[in-house]
Design a protein around this motif. Structure first.
Motif, PDB file in Angstrom:
ATOM      1  N   ALA A 147      -4.717   3.706  -9.123  1.00 47.02           N
ATOM      2  CA  ALA A 147      -3.974   4.958  -9.270  1.00 47.02           C
ATOM      3  C   ALA A 147      -3.548   5.135 -10.712  1.00 47.02           C
ATOM      4  O   ALA A 147      -3.712   6.202 -11.301  1.00 47.02           O
ATOM      5  N   ARG A 204       1.485   4.323  -1.445  1.00 43.09           N
ATOM      6  CA  ARG A 204       1.032   5.303  -2.417  1.00 43.09           C
ATOM      7  C   ARG A 204       1.837   6.580  -2.289  1.00 43.09           C
ATOM      8  O   ARG A 204       1.533   7.567  -2.914  1.00 43.09           O
ATOM      9  N   ILE A 206       3.279   7.944  -5.448  1.00 47.07           N
ATOM     10  CA  ILE A 206       2.249   8.472  -6.337  1.00 47.07           C
ATOM     11  C   ILE A 206       1.742   9.805  -5.825  1.00 47.07           C
ATOM     12  O   ILE A 206       1.590  10.768  -6.565  1.00 47.07           O
ATOM     13  N   MET A 234       0.825  -1.211   0.000  1.00 50.09           N
ATOM     14  CA  MET A 234       0.000   0.000   0.000  1.00 50.09           C
ATOM     15  C   MET A 234       0.853   1.252   0.000  1.00 50.09           C
ATOM     16  O   MET A 234       0.613   2.196   0.744  1.00 50.09           O
ATOM     17  N   LEU A 256      -2.107  -4.455  -2.496  1.00 53.05           N
ATOM     18  CA  LEU A 256      -1.373  -3.292  -2.988  1.00 53.05           C
ATOM     19  C   LEU A 256      -1.667  -3.062  -4.461  1.00 53.05           C
ATOM     20  O   LEU A 256      -1.827  -1.929  -4.910  1.00 53.05           O
ATOM     21  N   PHE A 274      -4.578  -0.897  -5.365  1.00 48.98           N
ATOM     22  CA  PHE A 274      -4.358   0.544  -5.233  1.00 48.98           C
ATOM     23  C   PHE A 274      -3.483   1.064  -6.366  1.00 48.98           C
ATOM     24  O   PHE A 274      -3.755   2.106  -6.947  1.00 48.98           O
ATOM     25  N   LEU A 275      -2.437   0.316  -6.682  1.00 50.13           N
ATOM     26  CA  LEU A 275      -1.541   0.765  -7.755  1.00 50.13           C
ATOM     27  C   LEU A 275      -2.295   0.832  -9.074  1.00 50.13           C
ATOM     28  O   LEU A 275      -2.169   1.786  -9.840  1.00 50.13           O
TER      29      LEU A 275
END
Lengths: 440, 358
Positions: free
Chosen positions: B288, A3, A6, A1, B281, B284-285
């Motif tokens: 995104a 992020r 990003i 996770m 994960l 989410f990637l």
């Protein structure tokens, strides 16, 4: 996770986008669509609006010296992209976005709350929520010129005229072929109400997005054998419907399209099948209007025109964009005068006042060089529609030919429906309607 | 050099089995959460919060739901958007018809409704697999939208078939600003992601993976097929349903059924293909990537225009997106079927040896 990278990149992007803006500019976002099944509508409309702004900049140096600026954002006619474009554009320019033309009923719906909170008016010219014509509940939404409900009423009036009187409609069969979306469902309430009053039989048949497959729907039409078909289509659905009508032998001169089913792009792909097809409209095509001539002279001669395909200059969508440009610019003009901001950019709130007090009469239309291009328009706090006038036109195989004068919708019928619907919305959202007698 | 676990000793099973066994990971995660919960709302760029981060989180949750079903349990589904639609429209109806219930219970009930629909359309998975199952879930996609569009009750008999989500109020606090909506979404998504992560490490999750890897073998070792597969459908649909409710309440505000089209289902499928199937994960990637990339392309073309003066047509940019997506999906399917999440994992492994690989 993780992020974090990003998010960091995102922030960097955000920082880099903030560019300096000159102060004497009025920013109007062009959040439209240039790709996808509805691209002909989007590119034509925004081509027209930008061409008109360009004309004002080139010929007059803007509005009282305030240059108009714009930025395109591709919404692909999708609600989520429309919201993203809105959020991106609302803070641009010295005073933020002046006004939004979503050019999509779905996006209009999604933006009503947001734009009202942000004090940015929405002009949904000929689309969007019909009951937003009640300006007491929807201060920031302007379904200008005419709404879908007025349109539906005018269509039935037109059919009545053709049949030789409204009383002749009794027992007639009318089929509505509609785009299965919020847009296509807008006329249902009015058509049903009129059916109960006038006694015609109404069948409503949905066509799923994007509408390039309509065989089963037209098979149903063939079984019903209607006297009239109302086409409430959009984009590629229109030529497909006209061709399907030709295939089952349904007379095209008994087909009436809404104004989003009545452009050159809707009939030319259908070829000879489209001859005789009727549609409504609130703007006329052509380049003979003085304002169109000026656009050709000041914008296209200098190579600054928006339309790549020169044959589309003066097409229905293009002139509709010019009409939207005229309305937008006129509202800016009177807001500048009223708020003593001549030569200065106005805010969205001031723009809202400008639109609400628009009065484009015959005299002004003449000064603008747009007599006959659009109907007269008078907006008020109570009435955010302002006109409700519709013209009907017939495709003769090469061009659209007007066949009626401006037809007005029956406000006595439509207005109470709008008010009831708006009141329900106000109740659901906990809005206290404005008192229009206090507005100045 | 910096990223290695030397010297970190574990003296209990709990320590050994925690989600992030390496201290650096825990610190990074803590920093990330702090940034997401505190810094971003305070920094308060409205555009980023409301137009990018909120939808990103919502789509990540939907992708996570699909990932549970497709990535972990191996059941291909094309009905994600339909489950989202069920969540969105049922949440609206629960709030409308039972206002005393409160928002969060409404969301949970909406998620349960989506789960019920998921179970019904998951039944064929007991008999058919893979590509054929995808076609069966496709039926769900069309049926749900058809029902919402045709049955007036779902939209409270709105003439245009559009619903306007009510305001989110929890314990008297209205979640009306972009920052608050973002925080609300973030909290829900973070909690559900944590739950999913733990669920996948539990017996249930291992049963899912056993079914995915080879269902005959799984049933031989005593994993009940029906229960496991339907549970996967139920949990996955629950996640998608809550994502749909958030999509309506915290993001768009006003939704029409068409927003939950097949295209959205495919987009979410692409998210897990690019992000990584069978990875939290990765959801989410992937989300995104899919949500940020078109915006990035759009902005990039503007910069390019400002810097070089060459105007890139809007249509070109939009079509470019489709081309690049298509190419990337093929690329990932061939080169790295486990997606961005696997690339990240490889990076971490390399990082542990850096700078002295042996």
């Amino acid at each position: 996770m993780r992020r974090s990278t990003i998010a960091a990149a995102a922030l960097a992007l955000a920082a880099a986008t903030g560019t300096a803006v000159a102060q004497n500019e009025q920013f109007i976002p062009a959040n439209g669509y240039w790709v996808g099944p509805y691209a002909p509508g989007g590119s034509g409309f925004f081509g027209g609006i930008i061409d008109y702004f360009q004309l004002l900049n080139e010929r007059d140096g803007g509005i009282n010296g305030v240059k108009l600026t714009w930025e395109k954002c591709e919404t692909e006619y999708r609600n989520d992209r429309g919201v993203e474009c809105y959020e991106r554009s609302k803070k641009k320019g010295p005073t933020g976005a002046t006004v939004i033309h979503p050019l999509s009923t779905g996006i209009t719906y999604s933006l009503i709350d947001k734009a009202t909170a942000d004090h940015i008016p929405i002009i949904s010219m000929g689309y969007g929520r019909a009951d937003a014509a009640d300006g007491r509940v929807f201060p920031y939404v302007f379904p200008l010129v005419t709404t879908y409900w007025s349109q539906a009423d005018a269509m039935i009036k037109f059919i009545g005229q053709r049949e030789g009187g409204m009383d002749k409609l009794k027992g007639k069969k009318i089929v509505l072929i509609y785009h299965d979306s919020a847009y296509g469902k807008e006329p249902h309430a009015v058509l049903e109400k009129l059916a109960s009053q006038l006694g015609y039989q109404l069948t409503m048949i949905a066509v799923p997005h994007p509408g390039n497959e309509q065989q089963s729907q037209w098979l149903q039409v063939r079984q019903i054998r209607p006297d009239w078909v109302i086409l409430w289509g959009w984009g590629v659905m229109n030529p497909t419907a006209i061709k399907a009508a030709a295939k089952i032998g349904f007379p095209r001169n008994k087909m009436v399209g809404v104004w989003w089913s009545g452009a050159e792009e809707d009939v030319i792909p259908a070829g000879s099948a489209a001859k005789g097809y009727i549609s409504s409209g609130f703007n006329l095509p052509g380049t003979n209007f003085p304002v169109m001539q000026e656009i050709l002279k000041y914008v296209y001669k200098k190579g600054k025109g928006e339309m790549d395909d020169k044959s589309r200059i003066g097409s229905i969508y293009h002139t509709r964009g010019v009409v939207a440009g005229i309305i937008t610019a006129e509202a800016i003009r009177i807001a500048q005068t009223h708020f003593n901001k001549k030569g200065k950019p106005i805010t969205g709130e001031e723009m809202r006042w400008g639109i609400e007090n628009l009065n484009i009469d015959d005299k002004r239309l003449k000064e603008l060089g747009a007599v006959g291009l659009m109907p007269t328009l008078r907006v008020s706090c109570m009435d955010h529609e302002g006109s409700g006038l519709v013209k009907f036109q017939e495709w003769d195989g090469a061009k659209w030919k007007p066949i009626t004068d401006w037809i007005a919708a029956d406000k006595k019928l439509i207005r109470p429906m709008m008010e009831a619907s708006a009141a329900q919305y106000a109740k659901e959202k906990g809005i206290t309607p404005r008192d229009c007698s206090r507005e100045k | 050099m910096l990223y290695r676990e030397a010297g970190q000793f574990k003296s209990s099973y709990a320590e050994d089995q925690q989600i992030f066994p390496i201290r650096q990971d825990r610190i990074a995660m803590g920093v990330l959460l702090a940034v997401a919960f505190v810094v971003l709302p305070l920094a308060g760029n409205e555009y980023w919060l409301s137009a990018i981060l909120t939808p990103l989180l919502i789509f990540a949750l939907a992708a996570l739901g699909l990932n549970i079903l497709t990535g972990y349990a191996g059941q291909l589904s094309l009905g994600t958007a339909a489950f989202m639609a069920v969540g969105a429209f049922m949440a609206y109806n629960f709030v409308l018809r039972m206002p005393w219930l409160g928002i969060l219970p409404s969301f949970i009930l909406a998620g349960l409704c989506a789960a019920a629909v998921g179970v019904v359309f998951g039944l064929p998975s007991l008999r058919i697999k893979g590509f054929y199952l995808a076609v069966a879930t496709l039926a769900c996609q069309f049926f749900v939208l058809w029902a919402i569009q045709r049955i007036g009750w779902f939209t409270n008999y709105s003439s245009s078939g559009v619903i306007t989500a009510q305001q989110v109020v929890i314990l008297g606090v209205p979640f009306d600003t972009p920052a608050r909506k973002y925080l609300f979404t973030l909290t829900v998504v973070a909690l559900m992601a944590l739950a999913a992560k733990n669920l996948m490490r539990s017996e249930t999750g291992r049963a899912f993976m056993a079914v995915r890897d080879m269902d005959v073998a799984a049933s031989v070792i005593g994993i009940p097929m029906m229960k496991t597969k339907l549970l996967a459908f139920a949990i996955s649909s629950f996640y998608c349903g809550v994502a749909g409710a958030l999509h309506a309440f915290a993001y768009l505000g006003t939704v029409e059924p068409e927003a939950y089209s097949l295209e959205l289902s495919f987009n979410i499928l692409f998210m897990i293909v690019i992000g990584g199937a069978g990875s939290i994960l990765g959801s989410f990637l992937g989300a995104a990537f899919i949500t940020l990339f078109p915006i990035f392309l759009n902005l990039a073309s503007d910069w390019l225009q400002n810097v070089t003066g060459i105007e890139i047509q809007h249509a070109v940019v939009s079509n470019l997106r489709v081309i690049i997506f298509g190419a990337l999906i093929i690329f990932f399917l061939i080169v790295e079927p486990l997606g961005l999440a696997r690339l990240w994992q490889i990076t971490k492994e390399k990082l542990r040896l850096w700078p002295f690989p042996h």
